[in-house]
Design a protein around this motif. Structure first.
Motif, PDB file in Angstrom:
ATOM      1  N   PHE A 136       0.841  -1.195   0.000  1.00  0.00           N
ATOM      2  CA  PHE A 136       0.000   0.000   0.000  1.00  0.00           C
ATOM      3  C   PHE A 136       0.878   1.247   0.000  1.00  0.00           C
ATOM      4  O   PHE A 136       1.975   1.250   0.555  1.00  0.00           O
ATOM      5  CB  PHE A 136      -0.914   0.022   1.236  1.00  0.00           C
ATOM      6  N   LYS A 137       0.372   2.314  -0.595  1.00  0.00           N
ATOM      7  CA  LYS A 137       1.088   3.581  -0.603  1.00  0.00           C
ATOM      8  C   LYS A 137       0.086   4.721  -0.403  1.00  0.00           C
ATOM      9  O   LYS A 137      -1.133   4.538  -0.542  1.00  0.00           O
ATOM     10  CB  LYS A 137       1.849   3.773  -1.910  1.00  0.00           C
ATOM     11  N   THR A 138       0.632   5.877  -0.086  1.00  0.00           N
ATOM     12  CA  THR A 138      -0.219   7.041   0.146  1.00  0.00           C
ATOM     13  C   THR A 138      -1.044   7.354  -1.097  1.00  0.00           C
ATOM     14  O   THR A 138      -0.518   7.393  -2.212  1.00  0.00           O
ATOM     15  CB  THR A 138       0.641   8.260   0.511  1.00  0.00           C
ATOM     16  N   GLY A 139      -2.337   7.561  -0.892  1.00  0.00           N
ATOM     17  CA  GLY A 139      -3.237   7.859  -1.993  1.00  0.00           C
ATOM     18  C   GLY A 139      -4.077   6.686  -2.442  1.00  0.00           C
ATOM     19  O   GLY A 139      -5.072   6.881  -3.155  1.00  0.00           O
ATOM     20  N   ASP A 140      -3.718   5.457  -2.037  1.00  0.00           N
ATOM     21  CA  ASP A 140      -4.516   4.292  -2.415  1.00  0.00           C
ATOM     22  C   ASP A 140      -5.896   4.354  -1.760  1.00  0.00           C
ATOM     23  O   ASP A 140      -6.041   4.769  -0.601  1.00  0.00           O
ATOM     24  CB  ASP A 140      -3.825   2.998  -1.985  1.00  0.00           C
ATOM     25  N   LEU A 141      -6.907   3.910  -2.492  1.00  0.00           N
ATOM     26  CA  LEU A 141      -8.259   3.801  -1.952  1.00  0.00           C
ATOM     27  C   LEU A 141      -8.429   2.387  -1.404  1.00  0.00           C
ATOM     28  O   LEU A 141      -8.249   1.408  -2.141  1.00  0.00           O
ATOM     29  CB  LEU A 141      -9.294   4.081  -3.040  1.00  0.00           C
ATOM     30  N   ILE A 142      -8.756   2.276  -0.111  1.00  0.00           N
ATOM     31  CA  ILE A 142      -8.814   0.973   0.537  1.00  0.00           C
ATOM     32  C   ILE A 142     -10.099   0.828   1.339  1.00  0.00           C
ATOM     33  O   ILE A 142     -10.791   1.805   1.644  1.00  0.00           O
ATOM     34  CB  ILE A 142      -7.613   0.765   1.494  1.00  0.00           C
ATOM     35  N   SER A 143     -10.412  -0.406   1.656  1.00  0.00           N
ATOM     36  CA  SER A 143     -11.434  -0.719   2.661  1.00  0.00           C
ATOM     37  C   SER A 143     -10.724  -1.434   3.806  1.00  0.00           C
ATOM     38  O   SER A 143      -9.756  -2.167   3.584  1.00  0.00           O
ATOM     39  CB  SER A 143     -12.530  -1.611   2.068  1.00  0.00           C
ATOM     40  N   LEU A 144     -11.195  -1.210   5.026  1.00  0.00           N
ATOM     41  CA  LEU A 144     -10.490  -1.715   6.197  1.00  0.00           C
ATOM     42  C   LEU A 144     -11.506  -2.124   7.256  1.00  0.00           C
ATOM     43  O   LEU A 144     -12.481  -1.413   7.503  1.00  0.00           O
ATOM     44  CB  LEU A 144      -9.552  -0.634   6.733  1.00  0.00           C
ATOM     45  N   ILE A 145     -11.272  -3.290   7.874  1.00  0.00           N
ATOM     46  CA  ILE A 145     -12.145  -3.797   8.941  1.00  0.00           C
ATOM     47  C   ILE A 145     -11.324  -3.873  10.227  1.00  0.00           C
ATOM     48  O   ILE A 145     -10.381  -4.665  10.314  1.00  0.00           O
ATOM     49  CB  ILE A 145     -12.735  -5.171   8.586  1.00  0.00           C
ATOM     50  N   GLN A 146     -11.667  -3.027  11.200  1.00  0.00           N
ATOM     51  CA  GLN A 146     -11.023  -3.047  12.514  1.00  0.00           C
ATOM     52  C   GLN A 146     -11.887  -3.901  13.447  1.00  0.00           C
ATOM     53  O   GLN A 146     -13.004  -3.512  13.790  1.00  0.00           O
ATOM     54  CB  GLN A 146     -10.894  -1.627  13.067  1.00  0.00           C
ATOM     55  N   LYS A 192     -11.727  -4.881  16.680  1.00  0.00           N
ATOM     56  CA  LYS A 192     -11.966  -4.531  18.080  1.00  0.00           C
ATOM     57  C   LYS A 192     -11.249  -3.247  18.429  1.00  0.00           C
ATOM     58  O   LYS A 192     -10.482  -2.702  17.639  1.00  0.00           O
ATOM     59  CB  LYS A 192     -11.484  -5.663  18.991  1.00  0.00           C
ATOM     60  N   GLY A 193     -11.519  -2.777  19.651  1.00  0.00           N
ATOM     61  CA  GLY A 193     -10.865  -1.567  20.116  1.00  0.00           C
ATOM     62  C   GLY A 193     -11.754  -0.346  19.973  1.00  0.00           C
ATOM     63  O   GLY A 193     -12.947  -0.422  19.631  1.00  0.00           O
ATOM     64  N   LYS A 194     -11.168   0.800  20.224  1.00  0.00           N
ATOM     65  CA  LYS A 194     -11.909   2.065  20.203  1.00  0.00           C
ATOM     66  C   LYS A 194     -12.477   2.368  18.828  1.00  0.00           C
ATOM     67  O   LYS A 194     -13.587   2.921  18.715  1.00  0.00           O
ATOM     68  CB  LYS A 194     -10.975   3.192  20.654  1.00  0.00           C
ATOM     69  N   TYR A 195     -11.746   2.010  17.780  1.00  0.00           N
ATOM     70  CA  TYR A 195     -12.173   2.320  16.418  1.00  0.00           C
ATOM     71  C   TYR A 195     -12.689   1.083  15.696  1.00  0.00           C
ATOM     72  O   TYR A 195     -12.538   0.949  14.483  1.00  0.00           O
ATOM     73  CB  TYR A 195     -11.015   2.939  15.640  1.00  0.00           C
ATOM     74  N   ALA A 196     -13.294   0.153  16.419  1.00  0.00           N
ATOM     75  CA  ALA A 196     -13.850  -1.047  15.792  1.00  0.00           C
ATOM     76  C   ALA A 196     -14.917  -0.658  14.772  1.00  0.00           C
ATOM     77  O   ALA A 196     -15.780   0.176  15.031  1.00  0.00           O
ATOM     78  CB  ALA A 196     -14.441  -1.962  16.858  1.00  0.00           C
ATOM     79  N   GLY A 197     -14.851  -1.268  13.594  1.00  0.00           N
ATOM     80  CA  GLY A 197     -15.816  -0.969  12.546  1.00  0.00           C
ATOM     81  C   GLY A 197     -15.213  -1.150  11.178  1.00  0.00           C
ATOM     82  O   GLY A 197     -14.079  -1.627  11.025  1.00  0.00           O
ATOM     83  N   THR A 198     -15.985  -0.783  10.160  1.00  0.00           N
ATOM     84  CA  THR A 198     -15.567  -0.891   8.769  1.00  0.00           C
ATOM     85  C   THR A 198     -15.340   0.507   8.210  1.00  0.00           C
ATOM     86  O   THR A 198     -16.183   1.399   8.379  1.00  0.00           O
ATOM     87  CB  THR A 198     -16.625  -1.618   7.934  1.00  0.00           C
ATOM     88  N   TYR A 199     -14.212   0.692   7.545  1.00  0.00           N
ATOM     89  CA  TYR A 199     -13.862   1.999   7.015  1.00  0.00           C
ATOM     90  C   TYR A 199     -13.493   1.879   5.542  1.00  0.00           C
ATOM     91  O   TYR A 199     -13.044   0.830   5.076  1.00  0.00           O
ATOM     92  CB  TYR A 199     -12.678   2.610   7.778  1.00  0.00           C
ATOM     93  N   LYS A 200     -13.698   2.970   4.838  1.00  0.00           N
ATOM     94  CA  LYS A 200     -13.329   3.047   3.429  1.00  0.00           C
ATOM     95  C   LYS A 200     -12.820   4.455   3.163  1.00  0.00           C
ATOM     96  O   LYS A 200     -13.478   5.438   3.522  1.00  0.00           O
ATOM     97  CB  LYS A 200     -14.529   2.746   2.535  1.00  0.00           C
ATOM     98  N   GLY A 201     -11.652   4.570   2.570  1.00  0.00           N
ATOM     99  CA  GLY A 201     -11.125   5.903   2.310  1.00  0.00           C
ATOM    100  C   GLY A 201      -9.758   5.875   1.671  1.00  0.00           C
ATOM    101  O   GLY A 201      -9.252   4.826   1.253  1.00  0.00           O
ATOM    102  N   ARG A 202      -9.151   7.044   1.626  1.00  0.00           N
ATOM    103  CA  ARG A 202      -7.860   7.233   0.982  1.00  0.00           C
ATOM    104  C   ARG A 202      -6.764   7.267   2.036  1.00  0.00           C
ATOM    105  O   ARG A 202      -6.905   7.919   3.067  1.00  0.00           O
ATOM    106  CB  ARG A 202      -7.870   8.553   0.196  1.00  0.00           C
ATOM    107  N   ILE A 203      -5.682   6.547   1.786  1.00  0.00           N
ATOM    108  CA  ILE A 203      -4.553   6.530   2.719  1.00  0.00           C
ATOM    109  C   ILE A 203      -3.891   7.908   2.698  1.00  0.00           C
ATOM    110  O   ILE A 203      -3.484   8.400   1.643  1.00  0.00           O
ATOM    111  CB  ILE A 203      -3.531   5.446   2.338  1.00  0.00           C
ATOM    112  N   THR A 204      -3.775   8.520   3.876  1.00  0.00           N
ATOM    113  CA  THR A 204      -3.192   9.859   3.969  1.00  0.00           C
ATOM    114  C   THR A 204      -1.720   9.822   4.365  1.00  0.00           C
ATOM    115  O   THR A 204      -0.990  10.789   4.114  1.00  0.00           O
ATOM    116  CB  THR A 204      -3.966  10.701   4.987  1.00  0.00           C
TER     117      THR A 204
END
Length: 429
Positions: free
Chosen positions: A368-378, A380-392
């Motif tokens: 992965f590199k900065t600018g890639d569009l990804i989906s991510l599944i966390q 557990k933890g404080k930020y548990a959930g599904t995310y989709k966005g651009r790597i900053t």
């Protein structure tokens, strides 16, 4: 709410007529198509359709210094796709200014000397500063991209045209020729841009604004553009024939701002004016016919059709074909922002120009590199959930990457990410 159409490619990757999102979902669910690109959403057919009809599409462009409007219009003069491209010309100029300041300071102190090199280079013909050339390059890049995804047969761009008024009516003369059929539109558009669509005296927005003489005509004021501003009806009525220094004697800050703004040139208009011919020539090099139109004609078409102000709507109204264009004002355009392809600076410097850190040895983390569009599944933890966005940003030492969550930079393990679309130098919204 209207949405953009979906681009469709046949089995040989040739563009077909864009379809509706509902039609694209049906093709995907039936297994007749696959996702080719996520943004802008494009599908490719798995089954050949030799009898498919490809409608010709015109790409219409409203060039701007900061944002360029783009609209794809089909043969029925209906907008099927809209986008707004945000340039990074100011970022480029800021980086060049910073580099120039560092080199200048280095030449003036007892450190490693770097000779000035401003007299030993020859600029190419029709050279433009990088911040302006960027506007031309990004616009042409997206024209070529849309040509790969849609059957574009013509280009329409906002640009000063030949004197069609004189050609259509050779006997026209005097005030009738000077004013023309679009009288008032060019001046008003210039003032709206220069005064940021606000009342110069009270700053109110989103109300009808009137053209106001800074020095009243009753006291010798002229219709010169340097003597004109914009005012709401209450302010214009209260000022009347008063001199501006008398009218604003209790508001010295406002008076100082207005007098300074009058002398300040319209930088955005200058940037567009400097690039319009270069853009026109670059579009001609695509081999497609190019229709041109003026800014006054664009606004005239939009006002006559009673469409709101927006970059993509201005693009749709460009040229003679903009007189009858059909669109939904609630249409949501694709927002495209130029982000660049990374920094080639080999040594990082502090604010004084001294080396403070080396450039990163690698720009990737687990592929992965900065600018890639990804989906991510966390999980557990404080930020548990599904995310989709651009790597900053990325951390190569710990294999972490960051996404923006609730307007805050948040770090996640790269092992949890799935690539959706590689970085192409642009951010989408």
């Amino acid at each position: 709410m209207a949405t953009n159409s979906v681009f469709v490619l046949d089995t040989t990757k040739k563009p077909l007529t864009p379809c509706s999102p509902a039609r694209a979902r049906a093709l995907l669910q039936d297994g007749k198509a696959a996702v080719w690109r996520t943004v802008p959403f494009t599908i490719i057919l798995k089954v050949a359709m030799p009898d498919a009809v490809v409608k010709p599409i015109t790409i219409k462009i409203d060039p701007g210094s900061q944002t360029t409007g783009i609209a794809l219009v089909d043969s029925d003069n209906r907008v099927v796709f809209a986008a707004e491209l945000t340039h990074r010309g100011k970022t480029i100029k800021s980086a060049l200014d910073s580099r120039r300041a560092l080199r200048r300071s280095r030449r003036g102190r007892k450190t490693r000397y770097r000779a000035a090199r401003f007299n030993n280079r020859v600029r190419a013909e029709n050279w433009l500063p990088p911040s302006l050339q960027h506007r031309v390059d990004t616009t042409v890049t997206w024209v070529n991209r849309f040509r790969r995804w849609a059957g574009i047969t013509e280009i329409a761009v906002e640009r000063v045209k030949f004197d069609m008024q004189q050609m259509n009516n050779p006997d026209i003369a005097g005030a009738e020729y000077q004013q023309g059929t679009l009288a008032g539109y060019s001046v008003r558009e210039y003032l709206l841009e220069k005064w940021h669509r606000k009342c110069a005296y009270c700053g109110v927005e989103h109300v009808p604004l009137q053209i106001e003489h800074i020095k009243p005509r009753a006291k010798g004021g002229t219709n010169n553009i340097s003597n004109l501003t914009l005012a709401c009806e209450p302010c214009n009525t209260r000022k009347g024939t008063k001199d501006i220094t008398v009218f604003l004697k209790n508001k010295p800050d406002v008076l100082k701002r207005i007098l300074a703004q009058v002398k300040r040139p319209l930088t955005d208009a200058a940037a567009v004016n400097a690039t319009r011919n270069k853009l026109f020539v670059s579009l001609l090099e695509t081999g497609l016919p190019v229709e041109t139109g003026t800014g006054a004609q664009t606004k005239f078409n939009r006002a006559r059709l009673d469409y709101p102000k927006a970059h993509w709507i201005d693009a749709a109204c460009v040229g003679d074909s903009g007189e009858t264009v059909t669109l939904n004002p609630d249409h949501k355009p694709l927002l495209i922002k130029a982000m660049g392809q990374g920094n080639r600076q080999t040594v990082r410097t502090d604010k004084y120009g001294f080396p403070c850190a080396k450039a990163k040895s690698t720009k990737t983390v687990l592929g992965f590199k900065t600018g890639d569009l990804i989906s991510l599944i966390q999980p557990k933890g404080k930020y548990a959930g599904t995310y989709k966005g651009r790597i900053t940003a990325i951390k190569t030492a710990s294999n972490f990457l960051s996404l923006t969550v609730n307007k805050k930079q948040t770090w996640f393990s790269a092992k949890l990410a799935t690539l959706i679309q590689p970085s192409d130098g642009y951010c989408y919204g």
